[in-house]
Design an enzyme around this catalytic site. Structure first.
Site, PDB file in Angstrom:
ATOM      1  N   CYS A  87      18.059 -42.494  71.761  1.00  0.00           N
ATOM      2  CA  CYS A  87      18.323 -41.091  72.037  1.00  0.00           C
ATOM      3  C   CYS A  87      17.729 -40.713  73.405  1.00  0.00           C
ATOM      4  O   CYS A  87      18.227 -41.149  74.426  1.00  0.00           O
ATOM      5  CB  CYS A  87      17.807 -40.226  70.892  1.00  0.00           C
ATOM      6  SG  CYS A  87      18.534 -38.563  70.847  1.00  0.00           S
ATOM      7  N   HIS A 195      19.818 -42.942  65.726  1.00  0.00           N
ATOM      8  CA  HIS A 195      18.410 -43.203  65.419  1.00  0.00           C
ATOM      9  C   HIS A 195      18.253 -44.250  64.316  1.00  0.00           C
ATOM     10  O   HIS A 195      18.196 -43.906  63.131  1.00  0.00           O
ATOM     11  CB  HIS A 195      17.728 -41.912  64.963  1.00  0.00           C
ATOM     12  CG  HIS A 195      17.447 -40.935  66.052  1.00  0.00           C
ATOM     13  ND1 HIS A 195      16.259 -40.916  66.740  1.00  0.00           N
ATOM     14  CD2 HIS A 195      18.199 -39.938  66.580  1.00  0.00           C
ATOM     15  CE1 HIS A 195      16.284 -39.940  67.642  1.00  0.00           C
ATOM     16  NE2 HIS A 195      17.458 -39.332  67.565  1.00  0.00           N
ATOM     17  N   GLU A 197      15.567 -45.848  63.535  1.00  0.00           N
ATOM     18  CA  GLU A 197      14.259 -45.701  62.879  1.00  0.00           C
ATOM     19  C   GLU A 197      14.288 -44.683  61.747  1.00  0.00           C
ATOM     20  O   GLU A 197      13.361 -44.636  60.924  1.00  0.00           O
ATOM     21  CB  GLU A 197      13.190 -45.331  63.915  1.00  0.00           C
ATOM     22  CG  GLU A 197      13.129 -43.870  64.332  1.00  0.00           C
ATOM     23  CD  GLU A 197      14.204 -43.430  65.306  1.00  0.00           C
ATOM     24  OE1 GLU A 197      14.120 -42.280  65.780  1.00  0.00           O
ATOM     25  OE2 GLU A 197      15.128 -44.223  65.604  1.00  0.00           O
TER      26      GLU A 197
END
Length: 226
Positions: A87, A195, A197
């Site tokens: 990002c 994302h 994660e």
């Protein structure tokens, strides 16, 4: 044990999520590195996290590109070591010249926060081998300036070199050629707007993000044991 560095810029807000994924889920060493640091000695991989570095003033990632840590990140990448920008981290990598193109405001001019289906466009990278024959995954996106842009010559080069790694199945932001993630020509630097994660355990709704980090870890283990 593999060691990841996670640089933290003023305004980063996904750094702890990243460290949690690496330490608690993948069981590797991960350290938060202040943007004022000037060395990445002793680390095997770098992840630039999401957020709003330096408030995203001027442009997303434009000021972070000049942080004291960035010459070390650039040298790390130029040495062929794995670098991931997620990002805002992707935006920083383009501003730093480590990846081609730029990230613009979403076509809708609105912040988008949703799960987004992605097609894995290249399985033969150090970031995607763990996905095997899986062709599609779903990862969260959360950005206002995730609209990837490059000119026709750059797009042709990305395609010719198989640098397009992830493509949106349903383009949410207007990105050129549905691009969600790319690598540099050498294949060791990945930038992506989604994302991973945030998709590492089922309590979060998905584990589709694990494969990116598992791939990097496996690739470095191969190097170590070679």
């Amino acid at each position: 044990m593999m060691k990841f560095a996670v640089p933290v810029f003023p305004g980063s807000n996904c750094d702890h999520d990243m460290v949690n994924a690496l330490r608690d889920i993948l069981h590797v060493t991960a350290d938060l590195i202040p943007a004022t640091a000037t060395s990445l000695a002793g680390y095997d991989a770098v992840v630039l996290p999401g957020g709003f570095s330096y408030g995203d003033y001027l442009r997303s990632g434009a000021i972070a590109r000049f942080a004291p840590i960035m010459p070390a990140v650039i040298a790390f990448a130029n040495a062929g070591k794995p670098v991931i920008g997620i990002c805002n981290g992707f935006q920083v990598l383009t501003e730093a010249g480590l990846l081609p193109g730029a990230l613009q405001a979403n076509r809708s001019a609105k912040f988008i926060c949703q799960d987004s289906p992605l097609r894995i466009a290249n399985h033969e990278t150090i970031f995607t081998t763990a996905y095997g024959s899986t062709d599609q995954i779903s990862l969260p996106i959360a950005h206002g300036e995730g609209n990837y842009y490059c000119d026709e010559a750059t797009l042709a080069q990305l395609r010719a070199n198989h640098q397009i790694i992830f493509e949106y199945v349903e383009n949410p932001n207007g990105s050129t050629a549905n691009i969600a993630g790319i690598t540099n020509e050498a294949g060791n630097v990945l930038g992506m707007m989604p994302h991973p994660e945030r998709a590492v355990e089922m309590i979060l709704g998905s584990t589709d993000g694990l494969g990116i980090f598992q791939s990097v870890i496996a690739s470095q283990e191969e190097v170590t044991h070679a």
